[in-house]
Scaffold this motif. Structure first.
Motif, short mmCIF file in Angstrom:
data_model
loop_
_atom_site.label_atom_id
_atom_site.label_comp_id
_atom_site.label_asym_id
_atom_site.label_seq_id
_atom_site.Cartn_x
_atom_site.Cartn_y
_atom_site.Cartn_z
N LEU A 29 1.11 -0.80 1.99
CA LEU A 29 -0.05 -0.38 1.22
C LEU A 29 0.38 0.65 0.18
N VAL A 89 1.14 0.52 9.32
CA VAL A 89 0.83 0.58 7.89
C VAL A 89 1.87 1.46 7.21
N THR A 124 -2.58 -8.05 7.63
CA THR A 124 -3.10 -7.61 6.33
C THR A 124 -4.60 -7.85 6.25
N VAL A 149 -6.37 -5.08 8.12
CA VAL A 149 -6.38 -3.82 7.36
C VAL A 149 -7.42 -3.89 6.24
#
Length: 221
Positions: free
Chosen positions: A19, A46, A206, A209
């Motif tokens: 990210l 992450v 993903t 998230v």
């Protein structure tokens, strides 16, 4: 154990998500997101990179980033999805020792020392356009790319800054006492979006998230 690990990753219960975001978002908004992820999806790691919006978009297109929290608007990219996320009013941060009007205008701020984000950022462009639309050019600014450091320099009296209003109130009391946070005229708003590849190209981690990030979305972002 190996089979179980593979099943968890296939279901999006485990994995690594890259990210990219700016320092302002890291300090102000992202800790709440990461806390929720740790509580609800402890198996997802992450990896956060501090990136300007242009770099984040470039890395998404290159496949070396999974999600970018970026300033909007951005040029359309057919390979990417860009969803509005949050908006923040931009305010003038002025040393408390300065005698300032209740609302800060370009005319008032232009002769003062300015502390700005570096010239590659969307925030810098917004700041310069705010001055240009009103006519006066600001003094040559001191450029940084870390909002917390800019606020500290304002508190120390080195200059003023235009920055998004913090959603967090965790700043030390001494810092709050040394800085006036004042509205600006004309108004400016920072708009943030979530950028990622199209859903068909996302892995399960993903996607999870993204779901957590969307839970933090403002209704009118």
């Amino acid at each position: 154990d190996a089979v179980d690990a593979v099943k968890r990753q296939a279901k999006g219960l485990a994995g690594r998500v890259r990210l990219g975001t700016s320092t302002g978002v890291v300090v102000d908004l992202l800790p709440q997101v990461l806390e929720t992820l740790e509580r609800e999806h402890a198996g997802i790691d992450v990896e956060v990179s501090i990136l300007g919006s242009g770099n984040a978009i470039a890395r998404l297109l290159a496949g070396t980033l999974d999600i970018g929290l970026v300033a909007m608007p951005q040029p359309p990219q057919p390979q990417l999805v860009l969803t509005p996320w949050r908006t923040q009013p931009i305010m003038a941060f002025v040393p408390s020792r300065w005698k300032a009007p209740r609302r800060i205008t370009p005319d008032w701020l232009a002769p003062k020392p300015l502390i700005a984000n570096d010239a590659s950022t969307h925030m810098y462009r917004q700041t310069m356009e705010w001055f240009a639309d009103a006519g006066p050019a600001p003094r040559a600014p001191m450029e940084l790319n870390y909002d917390a450091a800019i606020r500290s320099l304002v508190a120390a009296g080195y200059g003023a800054a235009l920055l998004p209003l913090q959603e967090s109130t965790d700043a030390p009391q001494a810092l709050r006492d040394q800085v006036q946070v004042l509205p600006i005229v004309p108004k400016l708003t920072r708009r943030l979006g979530i950028a990622h590849r199209t859903r068909g190209g996302l892995d399960g981690a993903t996607a999870r998230v993204l779901d957590v990030l969307m839970a933090f979305r403002q209704k009118k972002a």
